[in-house]
Design a protein around this motif. Structure first.
Motif: not given
Length: 300
Positions: A155-156, A164-169, A196-205
């Motif tokens: 769970p995150v 959420w990116v930092a929390a996931l890391a 848009e941010f979410l899709i871009d972030t998923v792509d980046r990760l």
């Protein structure tokens, strides 16, 4: 594990707003589970519904609904959620069983129980991102059932409007490894810029071999369907006004954005899968499902 020692931490996340829609979907999955022609079995779903004051008295069996499948909410709409669950279950399992991805990220996981229900291959890790209150309630119910996940479950507890990116890391997500992402019943509620941010972030990760599925609405004007039986029955029967929760901005072309970044995408209506499985909703007049699309993407 999120602490569940304080009552508010155990129910506040599903007692109002978008959080209570997770209970509606759980009730739909419970109803689907006990159909004679079920598309999916979720033995945990009814326990979430029964544990929350907000959903006291809601049906968890179709036999508890006087007009059964003729009821727009607990008949047609619930069948939609059952179909959606099955299709996305199939996507996740296909992605991890046919590729090298062993990280699964559920964005806005809600009361999803896939970590406990599905047949995951060895080494899979399921990251569940949602608000602390939602995950606290979920953990409390599952702990009370002595439920055991069938993969490593992490769970995150973080709001998707926060970092959420930092929390996931911090939770152990590895950006160098392939991953499978799911945004089920989430993007409806986000402003276009957040999508848009979410899709871009998923792509980046995401590295090669990753996959993504998400659900969008492409209606030009959601208010055209304000008198749809799905919306009116949901408001009248359980007090959830979905149109007040949905973001009404014009939606971005997220499938097109992924294609421009090298992903292979396919876009389907829910009715495509109704025809494939022989069960589920079909188009009708004044249909609030008309603009719904399920998008599947793979990064070769």
């Amino acid at each position: 594990m999120v602490s569940t020692t304080h009552r508010d931490a155990g129910v506040e996340g599903v007692e109002g707003g978008v959080g209570v829609t997770a209970l509606m979907v759980a009730a739909a999955r419970a109803i689907e589970t006990y159909r004679h022609d079920t598309l999916v079995r979720d033995i945990y779903a009814e326990h979430f519904v029964l544990a929350a004051p907000a959903s006291a008295g809601w049906p968890v069996r179709l036999q508890q609904v006087p007009d059964r499948d003729a009821n727009p909410l607990w008949g047609r709409f619930a069948r939609y959620f059952g179909l959606r669950t099955r299709v996305l279950d199939d996507f996740l399992l296909r992605s991890v069983h046919t590729g090298n991805a062993r990280q699964v990220v559920l964005l806005g996981a809600g009361l999803d129980s896939r970590a406990f229900r599905l047949d995951w291959p060895s080494g899979c890790v399921i990251f569940e991102i949602d608000r602390e209150g939602v995950l606290a309630f979920k953990n409390k119910v599952l702990d009370g059932l002595s439920a055991t996940p069938r993969a490593a479950r992490v769970p995150v507890p973080v709001d998707l409007r926060a970092d959420w990116v930092a929390a996931l890391a911090d939770a152990g997500f590895d950006t160098a490894a392939p991953s499978v992402w799911l945004a089920e019943g989430l993007l409806f509620y986000l402003p276009a810029i957040a999508e848009e941010f979410l899709i871009d972030t998923v792509d980046r990760l995401s590295t090669e071999g990753s996959a993504l599925a998400f659900e969008v609405k492409l209606d030009k004007d959601l208010m055209e369907y304000r008198d749809s039986p799905l919306y009116t029955s949901t408001t009248q029967q359980i007090g959830i006004d979905l149109l007040s929760l949905f973001d009404r901005e014009p939606r971005p072309d997220s499938a097109g954005a992924l294609e421009s970044k090298g992903w292979a995408t396919s876009v389907h209506t829910p009715f495509d899968f109704t025809r494939r499985h022989g069960r589920g909703p079909l188009p009708e007049d004044n249909d609030a499902l008309a603009g719904n699309r399920w998008v599947f993407a793979n990064r070769p």
